[in-house]
Scaffold this active site. Structure first.
Site, mmCIF file in Angstrom:
data_model
loop_
_atom_site.group_PDB
_atom_site.id
_atom_site.type_symbol
_atom_site.label_atom_id
_atom_site.label_comp_id
_atom_site.label_asym_id
_atom_site.label_seq_id
_atom_site.Cartn_x
_atom_site.Cartn_y
_atom_site.Cartn_z
ATOM 1 N N THR A 1 0.815 -1.210 0.000
ATOM 2 C CA THR A 1 0.000 0.000 0.000
ATOM 3 C C THR A 1 0.850 1.261 0.000
ATOM 4 O OG1 THR A 1 -0.122 0.035 2.424
ATOM 5 C CG2 THR A 1 -1.889 -1.138 1.242
ATOM 6 N N ASN B 1 0.821 4.741 1.796
ATOM 7 C CA ASN B 1 0.232 5.284 3.020
ATOM 8 C C ASN B 1 0.108 6.800 2.939
ATOM 9 O OD1 ASN B 1 0.229 2.684 3.992
ATOM 10 N ND2 ASN B 1 2.115 2.929 5.178
ATOM 11 N N GLU C 1 -4.661 3.890 3.493
ATOM 12 C CA GLU C 1 -3.739 2.998 2.800
ATOM 13 C C GLU C 1 -4.340 2.559 1.465
ATOM 14 O OE1 GLU C 1 -1.630 0.295 5.934
ATOM 15 O OE2 GLU C 1 -3.711 0.560 6.585
#
Length: 332
Positions: free
Chosen positions: A217, A219, A264
């Site tokens: 992911t 962030n 995320e």
């Protein structure tokens, strides 16, 4: 000939810096946070007046939000922070924007001084367009009727745009849209906006747990006063110069650390390093609320389902409006 529709968009952040090219123009006045369908009724009225004339058309807005100035302990969450608001005004087709600093001193200016010193002496406006609920000057003495009377006395036109209602005959407002985001009603929020709500944020380093789970992911930190409901979202993201589909989690990661809230984003079919990049994230749909799972295996199984649901929602994606389509084209 009007500048409207050209690629040139003039921005001034003070009266001293007001461009000469916008003088004598048609001004749409308001805060315009969110530039939602109600705001665009005001902007459209202004642009309609300017069509086929030599008058430029621009917006006058104010920063920060007046409610934040008067109640700093409870700042108003901005649907469109200053940069995003200017992006929206640009894609709406205006020739420019005048963003005036809003202070307690500015709020204390008498209504007649606002008209004489700003609208007439500095801007030399030909026409003012505002919403039905716009007030200005000390103690909000500058009502729509006051502005009409001032225009008649000083030789500029005034158009007051009545409230814009949704399909259920409820008024469209920025507060309503914030409330929708707070309960995860992305469909309603986007419908009131007339485009998919978006935010911009820089990718920061995280704990890289998503990579271990098979879902790396990016962030992102949302504003601390963001009311967005914690949960899972289908998103469209501008990353690396391209639009990409993805699934996102916003919340405190209760399965692991229940820490501070983080947004995320997992981009489908993407490999690369986005650290330090600024992403623009458009919310497409809300999939489910945040929940705690009994370990990584159960979480991964749910993430697989979330990703499949997000892909299905994004595969059926169509522009909500011409503005929505232009906004996606302009972003970058």
């Amino acid at each position: 000939m009007s500048l409207t529709g050209s690629s040139r968009f003039l921005v001034a952040e003070s009266l001293d810096g007001f461009p000469a090219e916008l003088k004598g123009g048609i001004v749409a006045i308001g805060n315009f946070d969110g530039v939602h369908r109600g705001h665009r009724a005001v902007l459209d009225a202004a642009m309609g007046l300017g069509h086929g004339t030599h008058h430029p058309v621009y917006a006058m807005s104010f920063e920060p939000h007046p409610r934040t100035v008067f109640n700093p302990e409870r700042p108003v969450f901005r649907l469109t922070p200053p940069k995003q608001k200017l992006d929206m005004l640009r894609v709406c087709g205006l020739d420019g924007a005048l963003v005036l600093p809003f202070t307690r001193e500015f709020a204390g200016v008498e209504a007649d001084a606002f008209v004489q010193d700003i609208l007439i002496d500095t801007l030399a406006i030909s026409h003012a367009v505002t919403g039905y609920d716009f007030h200005f000057g000390r103690a909000r003495q500058g009502t729509p009727d006051y502005l009409r009377t001032a225009g008649a006395a000083h030789g500029f036109g005034v158009t007051i745009v009545q409230r814009e209602e949704d399909e259920g005959a409820d008024v469209i407002s920025s507060s309503r849209i914030r409330d929708c985001l707070g309960v995860g009603d992305v469909a309603q929020a986007n419908g009131l906006l007339g485009y998919r709500w978006f935010f911009e944020a820089e990718v920061r380093h995280g704990d890289k747990r998503g990579r271990d789970l098979g879902y790396p992911t990016a962030n992102l930190a949302l504003a601390g006063d963001c009311p967005l409901r914690h949960g899972i979202y289908a998103v469209r993201v501008k990353a690396g110069g391209q639009w990409r589909d993805g699934v996102a989690s916003y919340g405190r990661r209760p399965t692991f650390d229940n820490g501070s809230a983080v947004f995320e984003v997992h981009l489908f079919d993407f490999t690369g390093d986005l650290y330090g990049a600024e992403l623009r994230v458009h919310l497409v749909s809300y999939l489910r609320g945040e929940k705690k799972f009994d370990g990584a295996e159960a979480l991964i199984a749910q993430m697989d389902l979330d990703a499949a649901e997000a892909r299905a929602a994004l595969a059926a994606l169509r522009p909500l409006s011409e503005i929505d389509m232009k906004l996606m084209e302009f972003a970058g």
